[in-house]
Structures are given as structure tokens and as C-alpha cells.
Design an enzyme around this catalytic site. Structure first.
Site, PDB file in Angstrom:
ATOM      1  N   CYS A 110       0.797  -1.098   0.009  1.00  0.00           N
ATOM      2  CA  CYS A 110       0.027   0.118  -0.039  1.00  0.00           C
ATOM      3  C   CYS A 110       0.875   1.395  -0.033  1.00  0.00           C
ATOM      4  O   CYS A 110       0.793   2.346  -0.843  1.00  0.00           O
ATOM      5  CB  CYS A 110      -0.973  -0.074   1.299  1.00  0.00           C
ATOM      6  SG  CYS A 110      -2.036   1.434   1.293  1.00  0.00           S
ATOM      7  N   CYS A 111       1.947   1.382   0.960  1.00  0.00           N
ATOM      8  CA  CYS A 111       2.940   2.490   0.964  1.00  0.00           C
ATOM      9  C   CYS A 111       3.282   2.796  -0.509  1.00  0.00           C
ATOM     10  O   CYS A 111       3.651   3.845  -0.914  1.00  0.00           O
ATOM     11  CB  CYS A 111       4.033   2.336   1.938  1.00  0.00           C
ATOM     12  SG  CYS A 111       3.292   2.722   3.864  1.00  0.00           S
ATOM     13  N   CYS A 191      -1.292   8.452   7.659  1.00  0.00           N
ATOM     14  CA  CYS A 191      -2.563   7.972   7.122  1.00  0.00           C
ATOM     15  C   CYS A 191      -3.550   7.555   8.222  1.00  0.00           C
ATOM     16  O   CYS A 191      -2.875   6.938   9.105  1.00  0.00           O
ATOM     17  CB  CYS A 191      -2.185   6.781   5.988  1.00  0.00           C
ATOM     18  SG  CYS A 191      -1.494   7.279   4.645  1.00  0.00           S
ATOM     19  N   CYS A 194      -3.469   3.589   9.481  1.00  0.00           N
ATOM     20  CA  CYS A 194      -2.324   3.381  10.019  1.00  0.00           C
ATOM     21  C   CYS A 194      -1.625   4.271  11.211  1.00  0.00           C
ATOM     22  O   CYS A 194      -0.662   4.123  11.574  1.00  0.00           O
ATOM     23  CB  CYS A 194      -1.163   3.082   8.860  1.00  0.00           C
ATOM     24  SG  CYS A 194      -1.866   2.208   7.551  1.00  0.00           S
ATOM     25  N   CYS A 217       7.371   4.048   6.027  1.00  0.00           N
ATOM     26  CA  CYS A 217       6.603   3.912   4.758  1.00  0.00           C
ATOM     27  C   CYS A 217       7.420   3.466   3.642  1.00  0.00           C
ATOM     28  O   CYS A 217       6.942   2.870   2.831  1.00  0.00           O
ATOM     29  CB  CYS A 217       5.736   5.074   4.719  1.00  0.00           C
ATOM     30  SG  CYS A 217       6.572   6.739   4.136  1.00  0.00           S
TER      31      CYS A 217
HETATM   32  S1  SF4 Z   1       0.608   4.718   5.786  1.00  0.00           S
HETATM   33 FE1  SF4 Z   1      -1.118   2.931   5.672  1.00  0.00          FE
HETATM   34  S2  SF4 Z   1      -2.793   3.858   4.396  1.00  0.00           S
HETATM   35 FE2  SF4 Z   1      -0.976   4.918   4.196  1.00  0.00          FE
HETATM   36  S3  SF4 Z   1      -0.120   4.169   2.494  1.00  0.00           S
HETATM   37 FE3  SF4 Z   1       1.129   3.366   4.175  1.00  0.00          FE
HETATM   38  S4  SF4 Z   1      -0.221   1.260   4.398  1.00  0.00           S
HETATM   39 FE4  SF4 Z   1      -1.281   2.803   2.752  1.00  0.00          FE
END
Ligand code: SF4
Length: 234
Positions: A110-111, A191, A194, A217
Site C-alpha cells: 500500500c505504501c 494515514c 495506520c 513507509c
Molecule cells: S501509511 Fe497505511 S494507508 Fe498510508 S500508504 Fe502506507 S499502508 Fe497505505
């Protein structure tokens, strides 16, 4: 990249480091900001030198609304004129995160699509990048260098040696507004899915990816980075 140039920055930090970098890399420097709990300090230093400095914000689509509101407030307060809001590639989202819940299944992936890849694209054409990480945040940041080369680009960390008290003092001295979530127990803000309230002045990032082994991240990682200077804290 001329390494000899960096010797002129040795021993500098804070605004004293920001100013010559923005001068020497005029038009070629970007600032990366999360508009989080301590972001106002670096942004104030940058604005005091050149308000037209590009400021990159990675809009992951998962930020707290309070962060987006704070971003608007700080930009207005500091008079910054070159905010660049960078979004993930729609094709990557459709392919890898169609339900928007990838963060709960694979946070690194996701990051990567919401932060790392968009930042790599946003930094194209810049020869220097300034960010606001601090050693006192611990983990991988505990040995942070003020200056390094990453992906062929000068990476500058003017606040590496700042403590929590330094940050608080700077904000108070300059009357900088706090992020609204710091008033309800958030020491570090990323985010929304998280980030949990919590942490302490000694461990401010404890609420980030809480309950997992993840601490970063990934946007600051590089496979070809090297430190070129590590001046002592004055
Ligand atoms: S901090 Fe969490 S929601 Fe944001 S990009 Fe990374 S995994 Fe995704």
C-alpha cells in the site's frame, strides 16, 4: 553531484542549512512534507528563505481530514506558493487496491503504490530534496545523517539533531499553529488507517502501524544511497 560542495554545509543545521541549500540548488530543490505533527517547523524555515520552494505532499487518499485542513492552514499562514499535491496512479489503485483496504492486508504494498512510486515520479528533475526527519524519533532514524546522496540526489535533513523540546520551542517562538490531532494524543500523524493516538515525547512514532513491525513507509529508503557528511550537533 560535487561532493566538495557539501563540505561547506558541515556543521550547519536548521535554517542555517536550509538557506545555503536553497541558494546553491535554486530551482532544483523540493521539500517533502506530510503536514504532520512537527511539519510546521521545517516549512517555516523554508518559507523564511523562499516561499516559492516546491513543497510536495503525498495525498495517499487515506489522510485524516484534519491533516488536509491543517495543510491549507499552514500554506496560507506561511505564504508558501508552490504546493504540489501528488496522488497515486489510478491504474495502480485499480490493479492492487480496488477495495481501498490494501493497507490492512499488505501495508508495504500500500505504501509503495500510494507513497513511494508517486514520490519517485514527483522528484524527477530535482537535484536536492529536504525533509524533516529527526533522530530522536528512533528506530531507523536514530542514526540519520544531515546530508546524504540518494538516487543521485542530495538529501538534506536540517532537523536531524532537533529534540522534541527544540521542536516545541521553535513552534512557540514563531507562533506556529499545532496540528489539531496533537491536542488529542497523537504524537506522530500519517494515514488514518495506520495511525493510532499514543506515543510519547521519547517514542513519538509508537502510534504508527501500531502492533506491527513496520516503522517506515519506505519513501526514504534507497538502494544506492550513501552518507556524505554527519556534522556534530552544535
Ligand atoms: S501509511 Fe497505511 S494507508 Fe498510508 S500508504 Fe502506507 S499502508 Fe497505505
Amino acid at each position: 553531484m560535487d561532493s566538495a560542495l557539501f563540505e561547506t554545509y558541515a556543521g550547519l543545521e536548521g535554517r542555517q542549512l536550509v538557506e545555503p541549500v536553497l541558494r546553491d540548488f535554486a530551482g532544483r530543490t523540493a521539500v517533502v512534507s506530510s503536514f504532520g505533527a512537527e511539519s510546521a517547523v521545517l516549512l517555516h524555515m523554508v518559507a523564511s528563505v523562499d516561499r516559492a520552494t516546491p513543497v510536495i505532499f503525498l495525498d495517499t487518499g487515506k489522510h485524516f481530514w484534519e491533516t488536509l485542513s491543517y495543510r491549507a492552514k499552514l500554506i496560507d499562514r506561511l505564504g508558501l506558493t508552490a504546493l504540489r499535491i501528488v496522488s497515486p496512479d489510478e491504474a495502480h489503485l485499480a490493479a492492487e487496491d480496488p477495495d481501498g483496504a490494501l493497507h490492512s492486508r499488505n501495508a508495504d504494498a500500500c505504501c509503495r503504490i500510494r507513497k513511494t512510486i508517486p514520490l519517485q515520479k514527483a522528484l524527477a528533475g530535482f537535484d536536492a530534496v529536504i525533509s524533516g526527519r529527526k533522530r530522536y524519533h528512533g528506530a531507523a532514524r536514530a542514526t540519520l545523517d544531515f546530508l546524504s546522496i540518494s538516487d543521485g540526489r542530495l538529501k538534506v535533513e536540517p532537523l536531524a539533531g532537533f529534540s522534541a523540546l527544540d521542536i516545541q520551542g521553535y513552534m512557540a517562538t514563531h507562533g506556529l499553529p499545532p496540528h489539531p490531532l496533537t491536542g488529542i494524543g497523537y504524537y506522530s500523524i500519517g494515514c488514518e488507517p495506520c495511525t493510532a493516538p499514543g506515543g510519547t515525547a521519547a517514542q513519538p512514532r509508537a502510534g504508527r502501524w501500531a502492533g506491527t513491525s513496520k516503522t517506515e513507509c519506505g519513501i526514504h529508503w534507497s538502494h544506492n544511497g550513501r552518507a556524505i557528511s554527519q556534522p556534530a550537533r552544535n
